[in-house]
Write a protein that holds these residues in place. Structure first.
Motif, PDB file in Angstrom:
ATOM      1  N   SER A   1      32.318   8.968 -24.080  1.00 32.37           N
ATOM      2  CA  SER A   1      32.913   7.645 -23.935  1.00 32.37           C
ATOM      3  C   SER A   1      31.907   6.597 -23.483  1.00 32.37           C
ATOM      4  CB  SER A   1      34.090   7.710 -22.973  1.00 32.37           C
ATOM      5  OG  SER A   1      33.616   8.147 -21.722  1.00 32.37           O
ATOM      6  N   SER A   2      30.923   6.987 -22.675  1.00 33.76           N
ATOM      7  CA  SER A   2      30.027   5.938 -22.193  1.00 33.76           C
ATOM      8  C   SER A   2      29.109   5.470 -23.322  1.00 33.76           C
ATOM      9  CB  SER A   2      29.215   6.412 -20.985  1.00 33.76           C
ATOM     10  OG  SER A   2      28.095   7.140 -21.398  1.00 33.76           O
ATOM     11  N   LYS A   3      28.744   6.402 -24.187  1.00 31.80           N
ATOM     12  CA  LYS A   3      27.936   6.003 -25.346  1.00 31.80           C
ATOM     13  C   LYS A   3      28.748   5.095 -26.261  1.00 31.80           C
ATOM     14  CE  LYS A   3      24.850   7.721 -28.876  1.00 31.80           C
ATOM     15  NZ  LYS A   3      24.138   8.841 -29.445  1.00 31.80           N
TER      16      LYS A   3
ATOM     17  N   GLY B   1      29.470   0.944 -14.295  1.00 35.94           N
ATOM     18  CA  GLY B   1      29.511   2.398 -14.301  1.00 35.94           C
ATOM     19  C   GLY B   1      29.301   2.964 -15.677  1.00 35.94           C
ATOM     20  N   PHE B   2      30.300   2.778 -16.561  1.00 35.32           N
ATOM     21  CA  PHE B   2      30.157   3.363 -17.886  1.00 35.32           C
ATOM     22  C   PHE B   2      29.383   2.444 -18.826  1.00 35.32           C
ATOM     23  CE2 PHE B   2      33.976   0.936 -17.798  1.00 35.32           C
ATOM     24  CZ  PHE B   2      34.067   0.349 -19.039  1.00 35.32           C
ATOM     25  N   VAL B   3      29.255   1.182 -18.486  1.00 38.05           N
ATOM     26  CA  VAL B   3      28.467   0.279 -19.324  1.00 38.05           C
ATOM     27  C   VAL B   3      27.863  -0.807 -18.436  1.00 38.05           C
ATOM     28  CG1 VAL B   3      30.446  -1.170 -19.885  1.00 38.05           C
ATOM     29  CG2 VAL B   3      28.502  -1.093 -21.436  1.00 38.05           C
ATOM     30  N   ARG B   4      26.630  -1.222 -18.813  1.00 44.16           N
ATOM     31  CA  ARG B   4      25.983  -2.302 -18.071  1.00 44.16           C
ATOM     32  C   ARG B   4      26.009  -3.557 -18.944  1.00 44.16           C
ATOM     33  NH1 ARG B   4      21.386  -1.200 -14.641  1.00 44.16           N
ATOM     34  NH2 ARG B   4      21.516   0.911 -13.810  1.00 44.16           N
ATOM     35  N   ILE B   5      26.326  -4.677 -18.300  1.00 44.91           N
ATOM     36  CA  ILE B   5      26.465  -5.910 -19.057  1.00 44.91           C
ATOM     37  C   ILE B   5      25.513  -6.951 -18.485  1.00 44.91           C
ATOM     38  CG2 ILE B   5      28.038  -7.764 -19.665  1.00 44.91           C
ATOM     39  CD1 ILE B   5      30.287  -5.712 -19.543  1.00 44.91           C
ATOM     40  N   ALA B   6      24.581  -7.417 -19.324  1.00 48.64           N
ATOM     41  CA  ALA B   6      23.626  -8.419 -18.868  1.00 48.64           C
ATOM     42  C   ALA B   6      24.326  -9.759 -18.694  1.00 48.64           C
ATOM     43  CB  ALA B   6      22.485  -8.541 -19.869  1.00 48.64           C
ATOM     44  N   HIS B   7      23.843 -10.547 -17.742  1.00 46.05           N
ATOM     45  CA  HIS B   7      24.455 -11.864 -17.505  1.00 46.05           C
ATOM     46  C   HIS B   7      24.393 -12.730 -18.754  1.00 46.05           C
ATOM     47  CE1 HIS B   7      24.167 -11.802 -12.840  1.00 46.05           C
ATOM     48  NE2 HIS B   7      24.802 -10.764 -13.335  1.00 46.05           N
ATOM     49  N   THR B   8      23.270 -12.612 -19.499  1.00 46.31           N
ATOM     50  CA  THR B   8      23.170 -13.414 -20.730  1.00 46.31           C
ATOM     51  C   THR B   8      24.297 -13.084 -21.690  1.00 46.31           C
ATOM     52  OG1 THR B   8      21.566 -11.767 -21.387  1.00 46.31           O
ATOM     53  CG2 THR B   8      20.718 -13.950 -20.924  1.00 46.31           C
TER      54      THR B   8
ATOM     55  N   GLY C   1      19.114   0.064 -17.388  1.00 49.44           N
ATOM     56  CA  GLY C   1      18.673   0.635 -16.125  1.00 49.44           C
ATOM     57  C   GLY C   1      17.587   1.685 -16.267  1.00 49.44           C
ATOM     58  N   PHE C   2      16.939   1.734 -17.418  1.00 48.57           N
ATOM     59  CA  PHE C   2      15.921   2.748 -17.677  1.00 48.57           C
ATOM     60  C   PHE C   2      14.586   2.317 -17.072  1.00 48.57           C
ATOM     61  CE2 PHE C   2      12.540   4.364 -20.500  1.00 48.57           C
ATOM     62  CZ  PHE C   2      12.773   5.716 -20.398  1.00 48.57           C
ATOM     63  N   GLN C   3      13.882   3.299 -16.479  1.00 47.26           N
ATOM     64  CA  GLN C   3      12.556   2.978 -15.960  1.00 47.26           C
ATOM     65  C   GLN C   3      11.593   4.114 -16.256  1.00 47.26           C
ATOM     66  OE1 GLN C   3      12.348   1.720 -11.838  1.00 47.26           O
ATOM     67  NE2 GLN C   3      10.119   1.822 -11.918  1.00 47.26           N
ATOM     68  N   ALA C   4      10.387   3.762 -16.731  1.00 49.81           N
ATOM     69  CA  ALA C   4       9.372   4.762 -17.058  1.00 49.81           C
ATOM     70  C   ALA C   4       8.027   4.054 -17.100  1.00 49.81           C
ATOM     71  CB  ALA C   4       9.683   5.402 -18.416  1.00 49.81           C
ATOM     72  N   LEU C   5       6.966   4.823 -17.386  1.00 52.99           N
ATOM     73  CA  LEU C   5       5.670   4.206 -17.646  1.00 52.99           C
ATOM     74  C   LEU C   5       5.606   3.898 -19.139  1.00 52.99           C
ATOM     75  CD1 LEU C   5       3.314   6.587 -15.632  1.00 52.99           C
ATOM     76  CD2 LEU C   5       4.368   4.457 -14.890  1.00 52.99           C
ATOM     77  N   TRP C   6       5.300   2.655 -19.476  1.00 54.01           N
ATOM     78  CA  TRP C   6       5.283   2.244 -20.879  1.00 54.01           C
ATOM     79  C   TRP C   6       3.855   1.903 -21.299  1.00 54.01           C
ATOM     80  CZ3 TRP C   6       9.728   0.851 -24.095  1.00 54.01           C
ATOM     81  CH2 TRP C   6      10.974   1.105 -23.491  1.00 54.01           C
ATOM     82  N   GLY C   7       3.525   2.285 -22.536  1.00 53.31           N
ATOM     83  CA  GLY C   7       2.246   1.874 -23.109  1.00 53.31           C
ATOM     84  C   GLY C   7       2.389   1.806 -24.609  1.00 53.31           C
ATOM     85  N   GLY C   8       1.368   1.260 -25.242  1.00 54.72           N
ATOM     86  CA  GLY C   8       1.409   1.163 -26.697  1.00 54.72           C
ATOM     87  C   GLY C   8       0.102   0.624 -27.216  1.00 54.72           C
ATOM     88  N   ALA C   9      -0.102   0.712 -28.531  1.00 48.60           N
ATOM     89  CA  ALA C   9      -1.338   0.207 -29.122  1.00 48.60           C
ATOM     90  C   ALA C   9      -1.522  -1.267 -28.770  1.00 48.60           C
ATOM     91  CB  ALA C   9      -1.313   0.390 -30.632  1.00 48.60           C
TER      92      ALA C   9
END
Lengths: 324, 413, 410
Positions: A15-17, A159-166, C238-246
């Motif tokens: 459901s979250s997807k 929780g199940f979805v994040r919504i950007a302010h934009t 909310g994803f966080q990682a080390l990012w790189g690229g060409a």
């Protein structure tokens, strides 16, 4: 090995997807709807299919970037005002500039074409697209130009979805504009525009200033394009306007065809349907190897073709009555 | 009655390819002049710059685009069906040619001779054109324009994803060369892709290719002209002008629309195959909307519905960027020299140093002002607009007026 | 100047050498390539003002290919009768398309792409590649990012890969996979070739897949626009990682004061480069800045000018060697260029050699930078701060070149 179709079923049950997909489809769809609405207003009032819409969207977004960040007007004169106010004023200035450009283009290039074949007029707008796009690209230059909006990367976490302010802003603005356009068509000018759309000569005979109606419709169309361009260039979709922004509007074509070239309601519904279909296909069908890369991107066109096979004038378009 | 100009006593005479002696002579002279372009450098008074390899390439390109445009002219100019999908059919033709004609290698290629791959490049797109036709026939006008626009995007997606045929996105593949063979023998009978001697004249590969393509363009023009002036062409025009009336008069609208799609796609396929072979290597992104728009521009600037106009349009649209480029270079040389009225006027337009103002900037990447290359595109766009507004008949219309003026000269009526 | 042999592009009487540039000025890479052209123009302006090549003034003939192969071939034909060599040739399929003609006509070209295939003897004969190829760059960076992740306490970092199709994206992705295998990293998402720059939906799909994979290191090779969209949608979840690229994936505008992602990207991004940055204090960069201040005082600071200088330095070395040899024909310049044992860039790029075996010639060193929003706002950097100079990882050091990491189709 689990068959692909089962994986698909499992994923759809996640459901979250699903929620994230629906949300991101709607938010993309809102932009298509804005762009499509601009198309339809111009088409309805002046019978011009405007291929320069994408260029106008990029130009509008670039005006915002100019006013809000590059030349910083009116921000430079009001150092103590809150960010949302200066940015809001910059957007208003940018939209006025966009409206003026729209009216200018109409007066210069499209007024002389009144009464010509629809196809020839559409091709004129292809020429306008090339001119406006290249000049805009020259102004945008080499970098991505941030629009300086006050929302940043902030988001609400449900929780199940994040919504950007934009995205919230985008929805609110879209709804306001849809309602606004609907109300506009009930106003005196709006009724005059509907009359013009129905029969230009008869409208003229009734004392309607058809030239003014054309100018207004192009102004509104350009403003809607600009608003679409703004949201196509903000987080999380983009970090600013660049030379590729002008191509974004092509996806609004399936939306307007789906809804019918001359239906505002159709444009809005078409926009959301296309946005949802595109994102859902991109998310859920990517695992099918035989579909290859970028299937999501052509789903709008495939949906469009299927709809047209069943209904040649779109879902809500007016069927042309043909006489010998 | 004999000898009176423009007096035709029979329909056949009126519709003949070359109705008057003047036309016959003029056309013959013109064709001879075209064939001789590669040796202009040894003919006195001829414009010798045209005989240089790069201009020959420009002219060869004109031939290739003319072939494609003749096809679109049949569909859009004669039958009145607007198509933005021309690029898709060109790509289809190109990859048909590559699959059949390119040498065997990591990608699909059968190494068959040109007399197989070139006709196949017409047949396959024509069949596909007839297959997608029913959708296109159902929708009309601007809806059709957008449906065919969708075709270009779907086509790009297909070309990107059929890597063993197309080489894949941004990578591309090679295409068969212009060589005549009976079958797969080592040494080609005639090789247009290598320089060599013909009839005692040493010719570069560009010159040979030019002559080959000129031949193809002449054949394509004859076919197009004959389609236009026979039963099929008249049926197309009837559909364009009033489709229901045409149907009432016994023109099978569905059949003729499909036929128009098929013919136009065949021309597009040949043009695409020739273009790809001429370039030698191309990527799937080549067959994009801009290419389709270029063809629309050619027939509109030339004058929709006329074969002569289409040919003039091809010359104009393809050679224009080169002319603008040479002109700007010439102008900025004049300004650098700094003398004369041309320099004064030109300076307003062209910025030659960092702090100089000008609409055009000869220094790419810095400062305001369009680059010469952006200017080229802006001029191209403006021309499309200006022609449609002021001269809907295109170059052909201008040509008609010039011709009529000289016919009546010195009388102005 | 008595015994100098010339044919095309060198006019001893007029004292002029003509160099051709096949550039993309209005196509997808127009924004970057026009800066590189500006760099070359300033470089040659300075050379000319200081006596040129033994008194010969160098003139550039620039053509806009719009990143279309046809135009590229067309302009090659136009310029081959005017110029002595090509100062750059933009785009890999485009350059591959003219290689047969270059070989037939015996003309030299500097490819403006960092495709690993340029080291292949079949393609190399008329080309002067420079800088570490995308494939080597990725091998360096993956190892570097792995060490960073381990320093942050992730012992077995997981890797996600996404890229454009074609030589640029797939060469880089192939390098990342070579490194992952050599280092024993688990590839949790392989999106090689799945980013289509004109197709918005592929950005969303990639962002979703990267987030779902739970990777610790993300290697993205794309255009700045498509990258920013993928990155934005990933961090919005909310994803966080080390990012790189060409190198060309990054755009300084990401860390501009008004950019929404400037803080996030300053935290996440590791930038690799084939040469140093505009504001670095090596002698080469310093001289470039001085020359721009002199000839183009209004031009905004940009790292890409340096690429123009580097191409210019290579071409200048070839022309001077040809002059010494007394043979400034097209073939003479080519032969001279192919005999250069070392071209030095005054510290702004690793030295190149053009003699010997492919593995001896192959450039393996890169520069690594971090985003620098403060520096950009203060005008003291182009948005990047150098942290590693001439970095070569073990994987890249041990890499033996046999053929291109990603082979362009026939």
């Amino acid at each position: 090995m689990t068959p692909d179709i089962l994986i698909l079923a499992q994923e759809a049950a996640d459901s979250s997807k699903l929620a994230a997909t629906i949300w991101s489809g709607l938010s993309l769809g809102a932009i298509y709807a804005l762009l499509a609405m601009g198309f339809v207003i111009i088409f309805k009032a002046t019978h011009v299919l405007n291929f320069a819409h994408g260029a106008l969207a990029a130009l509008g977004a670039f005006f915002v970037a100019s006013f809000a960040t590059i030349i910083d007007v009116p921000g430079r004169w009001m150092p103590n005002a809150p960010a949302w106010l200066t940015w809001g004023l910059a957007v208003v200035l940018a939209l006025i500039a966009a409206a003026l450009v729209g009216m200018l283009l109409e007066r210069l290039f499209l007024r002389p074409m009144v009464g010509e074949e629809l196809f020839a007029v559409a091709i004129v707008t292809l020429g306008i697209d090339i001119v406006v796009r290249n000049i805009t690209n020259d102004w945008i230059g080499t970098d991505i130009r941030p629009l300086g909006d006050p929302w940043g990367t902030n988001f609400f976490d449900l929780g199940f979805v994040r919504i950007a302010h934009t995205e919230i802003a985008q929805f609110v603005v879209s709804i306001v504009l849809v309602v606004g356009v609907a109300l506009f068509f009930r106003s005196r000018t709006g009724i005059a525009m509907r009359a013009t759309a129905f029969d230009q000569e008869a409208a003229r005979a009734q004392g309607i200033n058809v030239g003014r109606i054309f100018a207004i419709s192009w102004a509104i169309g350009a403003v809607l394009a600009a608003v679409g361009g703004i949201f196509a260039s903000t987080f999380p979709r983009r970090t600013g306007v660049d030379q590729a922004t002008a191509f974004f509007a092509f996806k609004a074509f399936p939306a307007i065809i789906l809804g019918g070239l001359d239906s505002i309601v159709g444009a809005v519904i078409g926009g959301f349907v296309i946005g949802l279909a595109e994102v859902a296909a991109g998310t859920y069908l990517e695992q099918f190897e035989f579909l290859g890369t970028g299937f999501g991107g052509v789903v709008p066109y495939i949906v469009m073709l299927i709809v047209l096979l069943v209904r040649p004038y779109g879902l809500f378009g007016t069927e042309e009555i043909r006489r010998v | 009655m004999r000898g009176r100009p423009l007096l035709f006593t029979s329909y056949e005479a009126d519709q003949a390819l070359m109705p008057t002696t003047t036309k016959k002579v003029a056309l013959t002279v013109f064709l001879v002049a075209l064939v001789l372009v590669p040796v202009y450098d040894v003919i006195p008074f001829a414009p010798d710059f045209l005989a240089k390899d790069d201009w020959l390439k420009v002219l060869t390109n004109v031939m290739i685009f003319a072939i494609g445009a003749l096809g679109l002219n049949i569909l859009t100019g004669l039958a009145g069906q607007v198509s933005l999908g021309h690029a898709f059919f060109m790509g289809l033709g190109a990859y048909t040619a590559a699959a059949l004609g390119a040498p065997e290698g990591p990608l699909v290629g059968l190494g068959l001779p040109m007399w197989i791959w070139l006709p196949a490049a017409a047949v396959v797109p024509a069949l596909v054109g007839v297959l997608v036709g029913p959708t296109a026939v159902r929708v009309r006008g601007l809806y059709l324009a957008i449906v065919t626009l969708g075709l270009v995007f779907i086509g790009e997606y297909l070309f990107r994803n059929t890597e063993s045929w197309t080489g894949g996105s941004q990578a591309g593949r090679t295409f068969p060369r212009f060589q005549f063979r009976f079958w797969k023998e080592e040494e080609p009978l005639v090789d247009f892709s290598r320089k060599g001697e013909w009839f005692g004249i040493e010719l570069s590969n560009e010159a040979k290719t030019y002559i080959l393509l000129l031949g193809f363009a002449i054949v394509a023009t004859l076919i197009a002209k004959n389609i236009q002036r026979t039963r099929v062409g008249r049926a197309f025009q009837a559909i364009r002008d009033r489709d229901i009336a045409a149907e009432v008069m016994g023109v099978d609208e569905f059949r003729y629309k499909l036929l128009a799609f098929g013919i136009s796609s065949a021309f597009a396929g040949v043009s695409g195959a020739l273009l790809a072979s001429f370039v030698g290597r191309t990527i799937p992104e080549r067959w994009d909307l801009l290419l389709s728009v270029q063809f629309i521009a050619i027939i509109l600037i030339g004058g929709a519905g006329t074969v002569t106009g289409t040919l003039m349009g091809a010359l104009f649209v393809i050679a224009l960027p080169r002319v603008v480029q040479d002109f700007t270079a010439w102008l900025s040389d004049k300004i650098d020299a700094g003398e004369g009225i041309i320099a004064k006027v030109g300076d307003v337009f062209i910025a030659t140093s960092g702090d100089d103002f000008g609409i055009v900037n000869t220094l790419p990447g810095t400062g305001p002002g369009l680059s010469v290359f952006q200017l080229n595109l802006v001029i191209y766009g403006l021309l499309i607009i200006v022609f449609l507004i002021f001269e809907p008949l295109g170059l052909y219309g201008i040509w008609l007026r010039v011709r009529n003026y000289w016919k009546g000269w010195p009388f102005t009526y | 100047m008595m015994d100098i042999k010339t044919d095309v592009g060198v006019d001893l009487e007029a004292g002029v050498i003509k160099i051709g540039l096949l550039s993309d000025l209005t196509g997808p890479f127009g924004p970057l390539v026009s800066l590189i052209v500006a760099g070359q123009e300033v470089f040659w302006q300075n050379v000319n003002d200081n006596g040129g090549i033994n008194g010969l003034q160098v003139e550039l003939e620039v053509r806009d290919t719009q990143y279309v192969v046809d135009n590229h071939v067309q302009f090659y034909e136009e310029l081959k009768d005017e110029v002595v060599a090509f100062g750059h040739s933009t785009g890999s399929p485009h350059t591959v398309a003219i290689v047969p003609q270059l070989q037939e006509d015996g003309i030299l070209a500097i490819p403006l792409t960092w495709y690993s295939g340029w080291s292949d003897p079949d393609l190399n004969s008329n080309l002067l590649p420079h800088g570490a190829p995308y494939c080597i760059e990725a091998q360096n960076m993956i190892e570097y990012l792995m060490k960073q992740a381990q320093a942050n306490g992730v012992d077995n970092p997981k890797l996600a890969i996404a890229s454009l199709p074609g030589d640029y994206g797939l060469d880089s992705a192939a390098g990342a996979k070579i490194a992952a295998e050599a280092l024993g990293l688990e590839v949790v998402y392989d999106g090689s070739g799945t980013i289509i720059p004109t197709d918005e939906s592929t950005f969303t799909a990639n962002a979703d897949a990267i987030v779902a994979s739970g990777a610790d290191i993300v290697w993205v090779t794309a255009t700045p626009g498509s990258f920013s969209s993928i990155y934005g949608q990933a961090i919005a979840k909310g994803f966080q990682a080390l990012w790189g690229g060409a190198g060309p994936t990054f755009n300084p505008a990401f860390v501009a004061p008004d950019s929404p992602i400037k803080d996030a990207i300053a935290r996440d991004w590791y930038q690799s480069g084939y040469y140093s940055n505009w504001f670095d204090d090596n002698p080469g960069s310093t001289e470039a800045r001085e020359l721009f201040a002199k000839y183009r005082p209004d031009a905004p600071p940009q790292d890409f000018y340096l690429e123009g200088f580097i191409e210019g330095i290579i071409m200048k070395a070839a022309l001077e060697r040809a002059y010494e040899n007394g043979d400034m024909t097209q073939a003479g310049v080519l032969a001279a260029a192919k005999s250069l044992e070392e071209v030095d860039f005054n510290g702004m790029a690793p030295p190149e050699r053009y003699t010997g075996e492919p593995n001896e010639r192959l450039q393996r060193a890169i520069y690594i930078s971090r985003p620098d929003p403060e520096g950009l706002a203060a005008g003291t950097s182009t948005g990047l701060q150098l942290i590693e100079e001439l970095y070569v990882s073990e994987t890249a050091q041990n890499f033996v070149f046999e053929e291109a990491c990603y082979k362009l189709g026939g």
